[in-house]
Scaffold this active site. Structure first.
Site, short mmCIF file in Angstrom:
data_model
loop_
_atom_site.label_atom_id
_atom_site.label_comp_id
_atom_site.label_asym_id
_atom_site.label_seq_id
_atom_site.Cartn_x
_atom_site.Cartn_y
_atom_site.Cartn_z
CB VAL A 16 -5.27 13.40 9.04
CG1 VAL A 16 -6.76 13.11 8.92
CG2 VAL A 16 -4.55 13.03 7.74
N GLY A 17 -5.39 14.86 11.80
CA GLY A 17 -6.15 15.14 13.03
C GLY A 17 -6.33 16.62 13.27
CE1 TYR A 137 0.60 4.02 5.88
CE2 TYR A 137 1.10 4.51 8.17
CZ TYR A 137 0.37 4.76 7.02
OH TYR A 137 -0.59 5.74 7.02
CG ASN A 166 1.37 10.72 -1.53
OD1 ASN A 166 0.85 9.73 -2.06
ND2 ASN A 166 2.64 10.74 -1.13
CG HIS A 180 4.40 11.93 4.04
ND1 HIS A 180 3.64 12.10 5.18
CD2 HIS A 180 4.38 10.60 3.78
CE1 HIS A 180 3.18 10.92 5.58
NE2 HIS A 180 3.62 10.01 4.75
CG ASP A 269 12.59 7.07 -8.45
OD1 ASP A 269 12.90 6.74 -9.61
OD2 ASP A 269 12.83 8.20 -7.98
#
Ligand code: GFB
Length: 286
Positions: A16-17, A137, A166, A180, A269
């Protein structure tokens, strides 16, 4: 706000950064502050306070976090809690003390309760335990929302949180254990094609996920930093869910992979689905 506004992007090397830094540069911002974790360890309260006193940023994107996919979250439960709760708490407090005008922090749709009514809406964020696959988290990230709410009430500062679904994009963590799903599948598919081996996908393929591209998060986060006057966190996600199985199909086509795809049911899952209500941001940014 003008192109010379001093903007600190915490976590500038991450998924993201890095998208935010790229986007701000493209928009012509010339005063973007970044710092490596060796220069300033964001889990160290004093280091963060000194950094903010020296740099005096006017705006902050709090995109630094200890993150990972379902594998990372289950292997490092204690570390994910400790590092994230410290990063959030230190940066938001130091920003307040330094008089930062606005700060945008990032939660995630995985922080919502597991037993929840769909679609996910912001009033439900704290109404129950998160999914077991990432509760450390999730709780640590929820505390950023609590801290921001408490600071709004005590100090009358209106910092904000964005709750993305996501995210995928460049500079993601492509680790084969802790990444991820999107970067891990891309990395595994690349190796399966190169080594002519089977492409192993975790789980049943049935879970559904909403994906959003990191550049879109960056564009929306910039607008939110300078324009959003609301007090609720903003869910930022696409309009549709896709099953892991269908995602695999798209990636296999893109890679023109001709080998065997196998679903490893011994792998978890995680949450079956987490469809989110993005109507608030769509109203603000048609
Ligand atoms: O991105 P991910 O690891 O985490 O996605 P979550 C996990 C889903 O993808 C599960 C499937 O349904 C997995 O079975 N999957 C299939 C895989 N193959 C793979 C693979 O090779 N690697 C991975 N990682 N998954 C995350 C949270 O939850 O959501 C994070 O753990 C973050 O903290 C993120 O909040 C938004 O989507 O389940």
């Amino acid at each position: 706000m003008d192109s010379n506004s001093k903007i600190f992007v915490a976590g500038h090397n991450g998924l993201v950064g890095s998208a935010i830094v790229r986007h701000l540069e493209e928009q012509g911002f010339t005063n973007i502050i970044t710092v490596s974790r060796f220069e300033c360890d964001l889990t160290d309260q004093n280091a963060v306070k000194i950094f903010f006193m020296m740099e005096q940023p006017e705006y902050v994107f709090l995109a630094a976090a200890k993150v990972g996919g379902i594998g990372g979250n289950s292997n490092y439960k204690g570390q994910y809690f400790y590092e994230n709760i410290l990063i959030n708490t230190n940066v938001i407090e130091a920003a307040r003390q330094a008089g930062v005008q606005n700060l945008v922090s990032f939660l995630s749709t995985c922080v919502f309760p597991d037993k929840v009514s769909y679609p996910l809406t912001v009033d439900q964020v704290h109404q129950g335990d998160p999914h077991d696959s990432n509760y450390p988290y999730a709780y640590a990230k929820r505390m950023a929302d609590i801290q921001i709410r408490a600071y709004r009430e005590q100090y009358n500062i209106n910092y904000t949180s964005i709750i993305p679904s996501n995210i995928y994009g460049p500079n993601d963590n492509f680790s084969l254990e802790h990444g991820h799903v999107m970067p891990m599948l891309i990395h595994k598919l690349y190796l399966a094609k190169k080594n002519k081996t089977d492409f192993i996908v975790w789980g049943s393929g049935k879970p559904l996920r909403e994906f959003i591209y990191s550049k879109d998060i960056a564009k929306i986060a910039e607008w939110v930093l300078f324009n959003y006057k609301g007090t609720d966190p903003l869910i930022v996600s696409g309009d549709e869910e896709i099953s892991i199985k269908d995602l695999v199909g798209i990636l296999v086509d893109e890679f023109k992979f001709k080998g065997k795809v196998r679903f490893d049911k011994t792998k978890p899952d995680g949450q079956l689905r987490k469809p989110s209500d993005n109507s608030a941001i769509k109203e603000l940014m048609p």
